[in-house]
Design a protein around this motif. Sequence first.
Motif, PDB file in Angstrom:
ATOM      1  N   GLU A 156      53.856  47.592  59.786  1.00  0.00           N
ATOM      2  CA  GLU A 156      52.411  47.750  59.821  1.00  0.00           C
ATOM      3  C   GLU A 156      51.891  48.945  59.105  1.00  0.00           C
ATOM      4  OE1 GLU A 156      52.300  49.200  64.100  1.00  0.00           O
ATOM      5  OE2 GLU A 156      52.357  47.117  64.896  1.00  0.00           O
ATOM      6  N   ALA A 157      52.997  49.719  58.749  1.00  0.00           N
ATOM      7  CA  ALA A 157      52.683  50.886  57.568  1.00  0.00           C
ATOM      8  C   ALA A 157      52.553  50.483  56.181  1.00  0.00           C
ATOM      9  CB  ALA A 157      53.948  51.851  57.754  1.00  0.00           C
ATOM     10  N   VAL A 158      53.300  49.403  55.659  1.00  0.00           N
ATOM     11  CA  VAL A 158      53.282  48.981  54.424  1.00  0.00           C
ATOM     12  C   VAL A 158      52.081  47.942  54.356  1.00  0.00           C
ATOM     13  CG1 VAL A 158      55.619  49.341  53.947  1.00  0.00           C
ATOM     14  CG2 VAL A 158      54.986  47.130  54.686  1.00  0.00           C
ATOM     15  N   GLN A 159      51.728  47.148  55.569  1.00  0.00           N
ATOM     16  CA  GLN A 159      50.726  46.249  55.420  1.00  0.00           C
ATOM     17  C   GLN A 159      49.486  47.301  55.036  1.00  0.00           C
ATOM     18  OE1 GLN A 159      50.811  44.101  59.088  1.00  0.00           O
ATOM     19  NE2 GLN A 159      52.612  42.947  58.410  1.00  0.00           N
ATOM     20  N   MET A 160      49.157  48.175  55.595  1.00  0.00           N
ATOM     21  CA  MET A 160      48.046  49.129  55.201  1.00  0.00           C
ATOM     22  C   MET A 160      48.078  49.405  53.894  1.00  0.00           C
ATOM     23  SD  MET A 160      48.266  51.625  58.761  1.00  0.00           S
ATOM     24  CE  MET A 160      46.890  52.522  58.218  1.00  0.00           C
ATOM     25  N   ASP A 161      49.230  49.691  53.296  1.00  0.00           N
ATOM     26  CA  ASP A 161      49.129  49.814  51.895  1.00  0.00           C
ATOM     27  C   ASP A 161      48.905  48.525  50.911  1.00  0.00           C
ATOM     28  OD1 ASP A 161      49.438  52.640  52.270  1.00  0.00           O
ATOM     29  OD2 ASP A 161      51.752  52.207  52.346  1.00  0.00           O
TER      30      ASP A 161
ATOM     31  N   ALA B   7      51.026  45.793  50.995  1.00  0.00           N
ATOM     32  CA  ALA B   7      52.281  45.150  50.539  1.00  0.00           C
ATOM     33  C   ALA B   7      52.230  43.543  50.966  1.00  0.00           C
ATOM     34  CB  ALA B   7      53.330  45.834  51.336  1.00  0.00           C
ATOM     35  N   SER B   8      52.563  42.782  49.925  1.00  0.00           N
ATOM     36  CA  SER B   8      52.523  41.239  50.163  1.00  0.00           C
ATOM     37  C   SER B   8      53.768  40.998  51.171  1.00  0.00           C
ATOM     38  CB  SER B   8      52.532  40.675  48.837  1.00  0.00           C
ATOM     39  OG  SER B   8      53.920  40.760  48.439  1.00  0.00           O
ATOM     40  N   SER B   9      53.956  39.761  51.556  1.00  0.00           N
ATOM     41  CA  SER B   9      55.101  39.213  52.319  1.00  0.00           C
ATOM     42  C   SER B   9      56.292  39.512  51.705  1.00  0.00           C
ATOM     43  CB  SER B   9      54.581  38.063  52.799  1.00  0.00           C
ATOM     44  OG  SER B   9      53.438  37.725  53.618  1.00  0.00           O
ATOM     45  N   PHE B  10      56.212  39.001  50.401  1.00  0.00           N
ATOM     46  CA  PHE B  10      57.366  38.967  49.424  1.00  0.00           C
ATOM     47  C   PHE B  10      58.106  40.524  49.451  1.00  0.00           C
ATOM     48  CE2 PHE B  10      59.719  39.666  45.413  1.00  0.00           C
ATOM     49  CZ  PHE B  10      60.915  39.057  45.897  1.00  0.00           C
ATOM     50  N   GLN B  11      57.031  41.556  49.101  1.00  0.00           N
ATOM     51  CA  GLN B  11      57.328  42.987  48.962  1.00  0.00           C
ATOM     52  C   GLN B  11      57.985  43.530  50.539  1.00  0.00           C
ATOM     53  OE1 GLN B  11      53.649  44.294  47.594  1.00  0.00           O
ATOM     54  NE2 GLN B  11      54.101  44.513  45.595  1.00  0.00           N
ATOM     55  N   GLN B  12      57.296  43.003  51.645  1.00  0.00           N
ATOM     56  CA  GLN B  12      57.819  43.551  52.745  1.00  0.00           C
ATOM     57  C   GLN B  12      59.327  42.901  53.025  1.00  0.00           C
ATOM     58  OE1 GLN B  12      55.263  42.549  56.318  1.00  0.00           O
ATOM     59  NE2 GLN B  12      53.357  42.454  54.714  1.00  0.00           N
ATOM     60  N   PHE B  13      59.429  41.757  52.455  1.00  0.00           N
ATOM     61  CA  PHE B  13      60.806  41.185  52.794  1.00  0.00           C
ATOM     62  C   PHE B  13      61.925  42.030  51.874  1.00  0.00           C
ATOM     63  CE2 PHE B  13      64.114  38.302  51.200  1.00  0.00           C
ATOM     64  CZ  PHE B  13      64.805  37.736  52.176  1.00  0.00           C
ATOM     65  N   LYS B  14      61.389  42.132  50.820  1.00  0.00           N
ATOM     66  CA  LYS B  14      62.328  42.761  49.422  1.00  0.00           C
ATOM     67  C   LYS B  14      62.828  44.361  50.028  1.00  0.00           C
ATOM     68  CE  LYS B  14      62.743  44.092  44.852  1.00  0.00           C
ATOM     69  NZ  LYS B  14      61.880  43.953  43.513  1.00  0.00           N
TER      70      LYS B  14
END
Length: 279
Positions: A175-180, A182-189
């Motif tokens: 939830e924190a990085v989605q607010m910034d 971040a794409s799905s790939f970035q979240q996975f990585k």
Amino acid sequence: MYLPALAAICFFIFYPFLNGIKISFTNWNGFSQTYDFVGFNQYTRMLKDPDTWLVVKNTLLYGIGSTVLQNVIGLGYALLLNQSIRFKNFTRTVVYLPVIISPLIMGYIFYFFFAFQGGALNDLLVFLGIDKINALADPKINIWLIVFVNTFQFVGIAMIIYLAGLQSISKDYYEAVQMDGASSFQQFKNITLPMLMPSITINMVINIIGGLKLFDVIVSLTGGGPGYASQSMSTFMYDLYFNRQDAGYAATQGVFMAIIILILSLAALVYFKRKEIEA
């Protein structure tokens, strides 16, 4: 409380292993009451034997190939089943179900699928007007079929371990990085993979050890043939002991296999443990 377990480990694991090392320095045939010590002759013979390096190559292929496929496919299954999808529990059960089947039985199941005469695959090819293939007798194909069958059977273990790891990751990170943005790939990585490192370590070590010890599937699927084309070190030892009555040389191969498994499993453990710290 741990003394009974320690005694069992010493009796059933350490003593046979140490006795195997002793036998590797002899010319014992596996049945006679007497044998002679021959020093390092069996080890010299092993290093000069071309069959040794063939089965070592196959063993490494089974171990590394199965490890890569089981982890990649198992992680894919886990990522899918970690989502809110229909029939999630049913899919997880189906993927894990082959694990509870004996590897020997699993090998025979696929033998009847790939068999040249009467195999389901060739029956389908004939029905489609395509020439039959003798996959189990082709050295370029059968070793990969063994990797496939082993992966198919045990990918469920990797899936369950990864799924447990995924479910332990707090949703707050995502939830924190989605607010910034971040794409799905970035979240996975940047979140999923680092947080999964303990699960990756467990899976890699388990899969490497299991793949390098592969025996049952090879026996039931190809019998190690044609010739020694699909033999692993485990099946080669079996052949040396029971068919050639060359127990001393079989023990030498066993010591060599134990060293290879120890080196590769420890290397994987140390490498991925460092990755856990870095993550």
